[in-house]
Design a protein around this motif. Structure first.
Motif, PDB file in Angstrom:
ATOM      1  N   PHE A  76      -2.966   3.978  -5.954  1.00 58.35           N
ATOM      2  CA  PHE A  76      -2.682   4.352  -4.745  1.00 58.35           C
ATOM      3  C   PHE A  76      -3.308   5.629  -5.296  1.00 58.35           C
ATOM      4  O   PHE A  76      -3.620   6.750  -5.897  1.00 58.35           O
ATOM      5  CB  PHE A  76      -1.471   4.621  -4.574  1.00 58.35           C
ATOM      6  CG  PHE A  76      -0.199   3.972  -4.505  1.00 58.35           C
ATOM      7  CD1 PHE A  76      -0.810   2.475  -3.646  1.00 58.35           C
ATOM      8  CD2 PHE A  76       0.662   4.214  -4.784  1.00 58.35           C
ATOM      9  CE1 PHE A  76       0.615   1.916  -2.874  1.00 58.35           C
ATOM     10  CE2 PHE A  76       2.032   3.426  -4.993  1.00 58.35           C
ATOM     11  CZ  PHE A  76       1.224   2.007  -4.071  1.00 58.35           C
ATOM     12  N   THR A  77      -3.996   6.262  -4.151  1.00 61.04           N
ATOM     13  CA  THR A  77      -5.071   7.055  -3.951  1.00 61.04           C
ATOM     14  C   THR A  77      -4.241   9.194  -4.163  1.00 61.04           C
ATOM     15  O   THR A  77      -5.338  10.552  -3.942  1.00 61.04           O
ATOM     16  CB  THR A  77      -6.463   7.480  -2.778  1.00 61.04           C
ATOM     17  OG1 THR A  77      -6.076   7.235  -1.631  1.00 61.04           O
ATOM     18  CG2 THR A  77      -6.835   6.083  -3.819  1.00 61.04           C
ATOM     19  N   ASP A 122      -4.236   0.624  -2.528  1.00 62.28           N
ATOM     20  CA  ASP A 122      -4.185   1.757  -1.287  1.00 62.28           C
ATOM     21  C   ASP A 122      -4.069   1.547   0.328  1.00 62.28           C
ATOM     22  O   ASP A 122      -3.417   1.785   0.999  1.00 62.28           O
ATOM     23  CB  ASP A 122      -5.347   2.916  -1.003  1.00 62.28           C
ATOM     24  CG  ASP A 122      -5.420   4.373  -0.550  1.00 62.28           C
ATOM     25  OD1 ASP A 122      -4.721   4.749  -1.108  1.00 62.28           O
ATOM     26  OD2 ASP A 122      -6.309   4.844   0.306  1.00 62.28           O
ATOM     27  N   ARG A 123      -5.034   0.594   0.647  1.00 61.23           N
ATOM     28  CA  ARG A 123      -4.535  -0.443   2.005  1.00 61.23           C
ATOM     29  C   ARG A 123      -4.601  -1.550   1.485  1.00 61.23           C
ATOM     30  O   ARG A 123      -5.543  -2.257   1.366  1.00 61.23           O
ATOM     31  CB  ARG A 123      -6.129   0.404   2.598  1.00 61.23           C
ATOM     32  CG  ARG A 123      -5.797   1.317   3.638  1.00 61.23           C
ATOM     33  CD  ARG A 123      -4.627   1.463   4.116  1.00 61.23           C
ATOM     34  NE  ARG A 123      -4.162   1.632   5.680  1.00 61.23           N
ATOM     35  CZ  ARG A 123      -3.770   2.378   5.847  1.00 61.23           C
ATOM     36  NH1 ARG A 123      -2.408   2.076   6.100  1.00 61.23           N
ATOM     37  NH2 ARG A 123      -3.595   2.566   7.691  1.00 61.23           N
ATOM     38  N   VAL A 124      -3.419  -2.276   1.745  1.00 58.75           N
ATOM     39  CA  VAL A 124      -3.983  -3.849   1.928  1.00 58.75           C
ATOM     40  C   VAL A 124      -4.696  -4.262   2.759  1.00 58.75           C
ATOM     41  O   VAL A 124      -5.037  -4.194   3.572  1.00 58.75           O
ATOM     42  CB  VAL A 124      -2.159  -4.203   2.854  1.00 58.75           C
ATOM     43  CG1 VAL A 124      -1.062  -3.568   1.428  1.00 58.75           C
ATOM     44  CG2 VAL A 124      -2.048  -4.109   4.605  1.00 58.75           C
ATOM     45  N   ASP A 125      -5.065  -5.598   2.180  1.00 59.10           N
ATOM     46  CA  ASP A 125      -6.377  -6.517   2.398  1.00 59.10           C
ATOM     47  C   ASP A 125      -5.593  -6.729   4.461  1.00 59.10           C
ATOM     48  O   ASP A 125      -6.614  -7.284   5.334  1.00 59.10           O
ATOM     49  CB  ASP A 125      -7.174  -7.902   2.283  1.00 59.10           C
ATOM     50  CG  ASP A 125      -7.324  -7.078   1.264  1.00 59.10           C
ATOM     51  OD1 ASP A 125      -7.911  -5.531   0.741  1.00 59.10           O
ATOM     52  OD2 ASP A 125      -7.543  -7.699  -0.447  1.00 59.10           O
ATOM     53  N   PHE A 126      -4.450  -7.087   4.853  1.00 59.77           N
ATOM     54  CA  PHE A 126      -3.649  -7.398   5.576  1.00 59.77           C
ATOM     55  C   PHE A 126      -2.835  -7.246   6.002  1.00 59.77           C
ATOM     56  O   PHE A 126      -1.911  -7.429   5.071  1.00 59.77           O
ATOM     57  CB  PHE A 126      -4.194  -9.289   5.221  1.00 59.77           C
ATOM     58  CG  PHE A 126      -3.935 -10.223   6.887  1.00 59.77           C
ATOM     59  CD1 PHE A 126      -4.433 -10.529   7.984  1.00 59.77           C
ATOM     60  CD2 PHE A 126      -2.065 -10.316   7.279  1.00 59.77           C
ATOM     61  CE1 PHE A 126      -3.998 -10.841   9.284  1.00 59.77           C
ATOM     62  CE2 PHE A 126      -1.934 -11.124   8.380  1.00 59.77           C
ATOM     63  CZ  PHE A 126      -2.857 -11.484   9.629  1.00 59.77           C
ATOM     64  N   ASP A 179       1.263  -1.003  -0.173  1.00 58.44           N
ATOM     65  CA  ASP A 179       0.145   0.150   0.254  1.00 58.44           C
ATOM     66  C   ASP A 179       1.054   1.042  -0.494  1.00 58.44           C
ATOM     67  O   ASP A 179       2.031   1.296  -0.035  1.00 58.44           O
ATOM     68  CB  ASP A 179      -0.684   0.003   1.009  1.00 58.44           C
ATOM     69  CG  ASP A 179      -0.071   0.409   2.633  1.00 58.44           C
ATOM     70  OD1 ASP A 179       0.443   0.636   2.268  1.00 58.44           O
ATOM     71  OD2 ASP A 179      -1.337  -0.066   3.252  1.00 58.44           O
ATOM     72  N   LYS A 180       0.252   2.401  -0.339  1.00 62.53           N
ATOM     73  CA  LYS A 180       0.573   3.375  -0.232  1.00 62.53           C
ATOM     74  C   LYS A 180       1.671   4.409   1.004  1.00 62.53           C
ATOM     75  O   LYS A 180       2.602   4.807   0.935  1.00 62.53           O
ATOM     76  CB  LYS A 180      -0.178   4.504  -0.152  1.00 62.53           C
ATOM     77  CG  LYS A 180      -1.003   4.889   1.479  1.00 62.53           C
ATOM     78  CD  LYS A 180      -1.704   6.233   0.742  1.00 62.53           C
ATOM     79  CE  LYS A 180      -3.222   6.097   1.396  1.00 62.53           C
ATOM     80  NZ  LYS A 180      -4.466   7.485   1.541  1.00 62.53           N
TER      81      LYS A 180
END
Length: 158
Positions: free
Chosen positions: A122-123, A56-60, A7-8
């Motif tokens: 990424f946002t 943008d965000r990892v799931d885990f 992620d970012k």
């Protein structure tokens, strides 16, 4: 570290895609990844450059990058410096020293900035005003890789 998602903030996932209790995909698991990203000073994240890998965000979180920004690693008491680079088949990324957000450092020859944009989820604005082309390896670097690092052609077939 090789990952399925990054992620970012350089947090890594190699455990599952989707909800942990009912994942869409169960992955190999982190093996030494948590220790590497927690304690090493210059961890390099290696990942194929596809939108599904750059989220943008990892799931885990199986490997701690910079969590949610500056100071987060320190709050956890992590002694290592965190990831220093993300290396893909299209580009090289590093992390902004103040925001800890990933940013594009260079684009490999043959890849385009548009391709990077299309394949990155990424946002935030991760592309600086000037992006260099990744330099090709020198003849000495190629010699070292072929003769010292991989003389039996296991990693780099000729």
């Amino acid at each position: 570290s090789s990952v399925a998602q990054v992620d970012k903030y350089g947090n890594c996932n190699i455990v599952c895609i989707g909800d942990y209790q009912k994942p869409k995909v169960r992955l190999i698991g982190p093996i030494h990844q948590p220790g590497h990203l927690a304690t090493f000073g210059r961890e390099i994240i290696v990942v194929d450059h596809e939108k599904r890998n750059f989220v943008d965000r990892v799931d885990f979180v199986s490997g701690v990058g910079f969590l949610d920004g500056p100071g987060a690693r320190e709050k956890l008491g992590l002694i290592g410096g965190g990831p220093c680079m993300i290396l893909t088949d299209k580009a090289i990324f590093d992390f902004h020293p103040k925001t800890r957000l990933v940013r594009l450092k260079s684009v490999h020859p043959g890849a385009s900035l548009n391709e990077i944009k299309e394949k990155t989820g990424f946002t935030h604005d991760y592309i600086p005003d000037h992006v260099a082309e990744t330099p090709l390896p020198s003849s000495e670097e190629i010699r070292i890789l072929r003769e010292l690092v991989d003389p039996r052609c296991v990693l780099l077939p000729r």
